[in-house]
Every structure is written in structure tokens, then in C-alpha cells.
Scaffold this motif. Structure first.
Motif: not given
Length: 346
Positions: A123-148
Motif C-alpha cells: 500500500k505504501k507504494d501508492y501515496p494517494m488514497m485514490v491511487q490505493r482505491y484504483v490499484a484494487l481494480g487491477y489483477e495482482k500481477n498487472s498493477i501499474p506503478t503509482a507513476k503510471n
């Protein structure tokens, strides 16, 4: 795929969760999304086209009630293929577990290993709350980095017919606005007085704007009515008719319509700040102890004023004034807000 989202408890967090629903529709194009959340969230969820329905969560934010959670979970069995749990609490993971939903996805938190079978640890790889929410929309092995990571902007659907109907409902309260554009103030904050711009600063800003031929609308919940009334009563008596205290008098849906109708919004870091951003209203957000790095207003029409640096300062009531205001917000003088607001209105 049918997806159940266990929604957050606060207005601002619920607004940011809309970025997740948009992401899910891209990652799983034929998915159906239902959101389990408190009933007060329904007006927001009803304005998010990606959500099929909101399911009422009858338990309060701090209510454990294991037996009731089991009953709710049991009633939801055989309806969903995946659950996404947005809160970090242990109890928020119970209902999808009791519902026997095959995939239960969420971030690591509060020892809920056995309840989630698609657990995310970084979770700490995604510093914004909205990024943490959006990251949960991806399959575990295909989550983009916070930058992308692409975070779709939250939005609420509004239409002029609903706005007109709501303004007609409040016609007597808004009668003094004739010939004036409205500027909305959101002077409350769930976090406490340390998160609020002082009421006397709001009053001085209102005084200047009314003299520029604007009208002022004060928004908030019932808990914000008193602070809003302090603003109105701080005005010279001849200017008070042009300042309308709507705090505690509107439903959330009515507040959305009336905020969308404003020329601009001046707001503390609050749930209504995120609502204003979601209806694409120009807004000026005033930050003190809270940090815009984590939960900023997600809008290209937002301007942030914060005079201090650093992360969140966990304080609910400051010692810098009798009212509990924090010095960092006291130091934001009305003339600075007027200057920034003038630029925004251009």
C-alpha cells in the motif's frame, strides 16, 4: 462478473472511490458493480453511472455486530464473483467472507489474512488514497506503478432540470440572490475545528464578495449549522440577506445540485470539497494540518492554499485560539483568498 464493493464511510472517500468503479469498467468491461455503504451515500452512488445499485449498510462506522454482519453476508450468497473491500478494518472484511464470495480483494490491514484471499501488501507504494482505491481494480500481477497508474477523475451526474427543481424548493431562502451569482462556502470539517478556516475569515470574505455583487451559500450538515450561522451573524446586518445558511437544511442530493449551480466554492478540506470537485465547480481549498498530498481535490479547476509544509498533523482541536483553530489556517488571510479566487473566477 458481479462485483460487490464494501464502500468507505465518509463523503470524501466515497467520492474518491468513483475512480475505482470507472477502472473496474475498463478492466472488466461487462462487470456489474454494487456498493454496500451507509444509506447517506445513496445520493452520491445514484449519480455514478458505473454503479448498478447501492446496498444499505445498516451498521454504523464503529459498530462491530458480528451476528448482524453474518446475517448480511448470508443474504448476499451466490450473487457475486468478487468483493473489493475499501476500508482497512477487520470488521469490513467479514460480510464478503460470510457471503462466500470467491475472490475477496483488499489491502493488508488489521490481521484480516484469513478473510481476504487476494491480499495486497504494498500500500505504501501508492501515496494517494485514490491511487490505493484504483490499484484494487487491477489483477495482482498487472498493477501499474503509482507513476503510471491512471486514476479517472471522479464525477457526479447533474442536470439543469434537477438544479432548477432544487432551487425552486429553496426559492424563499434564495430569494435575495436575484441578479447575483452564488459563491458557496463549505466551512465545516468532520476532522474538527483544527481543520477549519476561522469563521471570522469566512465572514470577511463574504463581506467582500457581497460588495462585489455575489451572493453567499453556506453548505454543510446539521453539525455545521452553528459555525455557518456564526459566519452569517458576523456580517453587517444590511449584508446578511445575501448570505444564506443552508447547513443542515438540504439533503445531500440537494446540496450537490446547489453546489453545482455555484460560480465557485471556497472550502475547508472536507467531504463537500470532493463533491464540488466532482461536479466540476471551480473551487478554492484551504488546508492546514491535513495534507493535500494524500487526499487533494481531484479537479483541474481546484486551487489549493496551504502555508505550511509536511504531512498530516493529527490534531482535532488546536491550542492557537479559543475556538480551536490551527495557526496555519488562521494565517491564511482573506485578502490572499480573494486574490486567488479572483484568478479562479477569470
Amino acid at each position: 462478473m458481479n462485483i460487490l464493493v464494501i464502500g468507505p464511510s465518509w463523503v470524501g472517500d466515497m467520492m474518491m472511490s468513483h475512480s475505482l468503479y470507472q477502472t473496474l469498467k475498463v478492466q472488466y468491461p461487462n462487470c456489474i458493480i454494487d456498493v454496500l455503504a451507509s444509506n447517506w451515500c445513496k445520493p452520491l452512488l445514484d449519480r455514478m453511472p458505473e454503479v448498478r445499485q447501492s446496498l444499505e449498510m445498516p451498521l454504523g462506522h464503529g459498530d462491530f455486530s458480528l451476528r448482524e454482519r453474518y446475517k448480511i453476508g448470508k443474504s448476499l450468497r451466490d450473487q457475486y464473483d468478487m468483493a473489493i473491500i475499501l476500508p482497512n478494518s477487520l470488521k469490513s472484511a467479514f460480510i464478503p467472507f460470510f457471503a462466500k464470495i470467491p475472490i475477496r480483494r483488499g489491502w493488508k490491514g488489521e490481521s484480516r489474512y484469513i478473510f481476504l484471499n487476494d491480499l495486497r501488501h504494498n500500500k505504501k507504494d501508492y501515496p494517494m488514497m485514490v491511487q490505493r482505491y484504483v490499484a484494487l481494480g487491477y489483477e495482482k500481477n498487472s498493477i501499474p506503478t503509482a507513476k503510471n497508474l491512471l486514476c479517472p477523475t471522479p464525477y457526479l451526474t447533474v442536470n439543469q432540470d434537477d438544479i432548477f427543481e432544487t432551487k425552486q424548493y429553496f426559492a424563499s431562502q434564495l430569494s435575495s440572490e436575484e441578479g447575483r451569482l452564488a459563491i458557496g462556502f463549505c466551512p465545516g470539517a468532520e476532522f474538527g475545528p483544527a481543520k477549519r478556516w476561522p469563521h471570522y475569515h469566512y465572514a470577511n470574505l463574504a463581506k467582500a464578495l457581497i460588495k462585489q455583487n455575489f451572493a453567499i451559500r453556506l453548505f454543510g450538515s446539521k453539525k455545521d449549522h452553528t459555525i455557518s450561522e456564526d459566519i452569517r451573524l458576523s456580517l453587517p446586518e444590511n449584508l446578511r440577506p445575501f448570505c444564506t445558511n443552508l447547513a443542515g437544511k438540504t439533503s445531500l442530493s440537494q446540496a450537490v445540485d446547489l453546489i453545482a449551480d455555484c460560480r465557485a466554492i471556497v472550502t475547508n478540506d472536507s467531504g463537500l470539497m470532493h463533491v464540488a470537485a466532482a461536479v466540476n465547480c471551480p473551487l478554492l481549498a484551504l488546508y492546514g494540518p491535513t495534507s493535500p498530498q494524500y487526499t487533494p481535490p481531484l479537479s483541474e479547476k481546484a486551487v489549493i492554499i496551504r502555508l505550511i509544509k509536511g504531512d498530516l498533523i493529527k490534531i482535532r482541536k488546536g491550542t492557537d485560539s479559543a475556538e480551536g483553530y490551527h495557526q496555519s489556517l488562521i494565517d491564511i488571510q482573506p485578502h490572499l483568498v480573494i486574490e486567488k479566487l479572483s484568478d479562479l473566477l477569470k
